[in-house]
Design a protein around this motif. Structure first.
Motif, PDB file in Angstrom:
ATOM      1  N   ILE A  63       0.860  -1.178   0.000  1.00 40.70           N
ATOM      2  CA  ILE A  63       0.000   0.000   0.000  1.00 40.70           C
ATOM      3  C   ILE A  63       0.901   1.234   0.000  1.00 40.70           C
ATOM      4  N   GLY A  64       0.735   2.075  -1.019  1.00 40.27           N
ATOM      5  CA  GLY A  64       1.537   3.300  -1.087  1.00 40.27           C
ATOM      6  C   GLY A  64       0.863   4.434  -0.342  1.00 40.27           C
ATOM      7  N   VAL A  65       1.663   5.278   0.296  1.00 37.28           N
ATOM      8  CA  VAL A  65       1.131   6.514   0.887  1.00 37.28           C
ATOM      9  C   VAL A  65       1.938   7.665   0.311  1.00 37.28           C
ATOM     10  N   ALA A  66       1.230   8.617  -0.328  1.00 41.43           N
ATOM     11  CA  ALA A  66       1.896   9.818  -0.841  1.00 41.43           C
ATOM     12  C   ALA A  66       2.142  10.716   0.357  1.00 41.43           C
ATOM     13  N   TYR A  67       3.410  10.814   0.739  1.00 40.52           N
ATOM     14  CA  TYR A  67       3.769  11.441   2.011  1.00 40.52           C
ATOM     15  C   TYR A  67       4.576  12.708   1.754  1.00 40.52           C
ATOM     16  N   SER A  68       3.919  13.853   1.917  1.00 40.64           N
ATOM     17  CA  SER A  68       4.595  15.136   1.684  1.00 40.64           C
ATOM     18  C   SER A  68       5.431  15.545   2.895  1.00 40.64           C
ATOM     19  N   GLY A  69       5.081  14.975   4.061  1.00 36.67           N
ATOM     20  CA  GLY A  69       5.688  15.427   5.318  1.00 36.67           C
ATOM     21  C   GLY A  69       4.767  16.404   6.027  1.00 36.67           C
ATOM     22  N   GLY A  70       3.676  16.830   5.340  1.00 32.06           N
ATOM     23  CA  GLY A  70       2.678  17.710   5.958  1.00 32.06           C
ATOM     24  C   GLY A  70       1.831  16.944   6.969  1.00 32.06           C
TER      25      GLY A  70
END
Ligand SMILES: Nc1ncnc2c1ncn2[C@@H]1O[C@H](COP(=O)(O)OP(=O)(O)OP(=O)(O)O)[C@@H](O)[C@H]1O
Length: 366
Positions: A63-70
């Motif tokens: 499962i991918g998570v688009a992680y901006s760091g926000g």
């Protein structure tokens, strides 16, 4: 990172994240310290989203998570890593547009490492062309990069951290552009882009509560200063319009999200009708069959045909003119030739054809 907020839970990556764990200093591959407890509402939203969509997205793969760091994607990453232990992959897009991008990537890398989640930093060229919106160019580049990584890693889905306030902003943004139903439907919960499923499990959640929960746990996040730049329409909506709206209508985010769902449902019906009509009028569409439809239905099926068969779209004014000319073309010799999007719609005997501009010159090149 200029302009970052030193207060609350949000932090500049140059400062240690106030999460009571190790400092997120750039280049510091922090050792895993295990997962803090995920927010119950976020965890429940992730579980519900999976129940609703697991039959559509592949049940196999990580499962991918688009992680901006926000903040939002931080809460999402934590919940996903809790829900799917050992199965989550974080993807961070480095847009290369601002000096702080290196620090965002370093924070994301360190935080994911602390939680034992493998992270990939994806470098994109998100510069915009003349006349193109910088926000749109960055968003397109981001989704391209995420989809490419998801395909390469065989991910089942890539999850995004948009929440109810983001959805309301998207709806307001669509209104400022005079959007039709597809725009008013705002962001879907689940959608396939470039052959990859993207999911938004947090769309019904209140972003303020989500941040409060992270703050209470001392989990830090980065704040992108471009989110405060009033040059961008979305930022003006968030910074100027939404506070007034929230004061006058405290439930605005929930009711707006409901309206977006109604618009999405109506658009789905229009798409189904268009698919049925297209089967009836044929491909390429027969003029006589089109003329048997009401003007709105004729526009609906031609829009659908152009989008699905030619990847093209037209403006409102162009479609009105198409409907007018088709209604007028009652004799065999009545020609139709109209600009629609980046091409021309024209009559060829009993049918109508679409010729994209780039194809028009192709025969000379051959
Ligand atoms: N640079 C990025 N790398 C990976 N994913 C991103 C990036 N920027 C945005 N996203 C994804 O898109 C979602 C919505 O984007 P948005 O621009 O609102 O993010 P943000 O405000 O920078 O961060 P967040 O939503 O995590 O607080 C994010 O929650 C995240 O899932």
């Amino acid at each position: 990172m200029p302009g970052s907020m030193p207060t609350g839970g949000s932090t500049t990556p140059r400062r240690p994240a106030p999460d009571g764990q190790r400092a997120a200093s750039p280049g510091d591959p922090a050792a895993p310290v295990g997962l803090p407890t995920a927010d119950a509402a976020v965890l429940a939203a992730v579980a519900q989203w999976w129940r609703r969509h697991r039959a559509v997205v592949s049940a196999e793969g990580a499962i991918g998570v688009a992680y901006s760091g926000g903040a939002d994607s931080t809460a999402l990453l934590l919940a996903a890593a809790t829900h799917w232990p050992g199965r989550v992959r974080a993807l961070h897009v480095h847009h290369g547009l601002q000096a702080a991008a290196d620090a965002f990537a370093a924070h994301a890398t360190a935080q994911a490492a602390r939680w034992g989640v493998p992270l990939t930093v994806l470098h994109t060229d998100a510069r915009h062309a003349r006349g193109d919106s910088p926000e749109d160019a960055a968003r397109r580049a981001r989704y391209r990069a995420l989809a490419g990584a998801a395909r390469a890693q065989g991910l089942a889905v890539v999850l995004l951290g948009h929440h109810a306030q983001d959805q309301a902003e998207t709806l307001l943004l669509a209104l400022t552009r005079g959007a039709g139903l597809p725009g008013l439907a705002a962001m879907p919960e689940c959608r396939r882009i470039d052959g990859v499923w993207f999911g938004r499990p947090l769309l019904a959640l209140d972003g303020t509560a989500l941040r409060a929960s992270l703050r209470a746990q001392g989990i830090g996040w980065v704040h992108d200063p471009t989110n405060d730049d009033p040059a961008y329409t979305r930022n003006r909506i968030r910074l100027q319009v939404v506070p007034a709206l929230a004061q006058a209508f405290p439930s605005y985010a929930i009711t707006f999200a409901r309206s977006a769902r109604h618009a999405a449902a109506a658009q789905q019906l229009l798409d189904e009708l268009a698919a049925e009509d297209l089967a009836r009028v044929g491909n390429p569409p027969r003029l006589a069959a089109l003329q048997a439809l009401s003007p709105q239905r004729l526009i609906n099926v031609l829009r659908h045909w152009l989008r699905t068969c030619h990847g093209a779209s037209g403006t409102d004014a162009q479609w009105r003119e198409v409907a007018r000319q088709m209604a007028a073309a009652r004799t065999r010799g009545h020609a139709i030739e109209l600009r629609v999007g980046a091409g021309r719609l024209r009559r060829a005997g009993d049918v109508v054809l679409y010729q994209p501009d780039d194809e028009a010159v192709a025969p000379q090149r051959l």
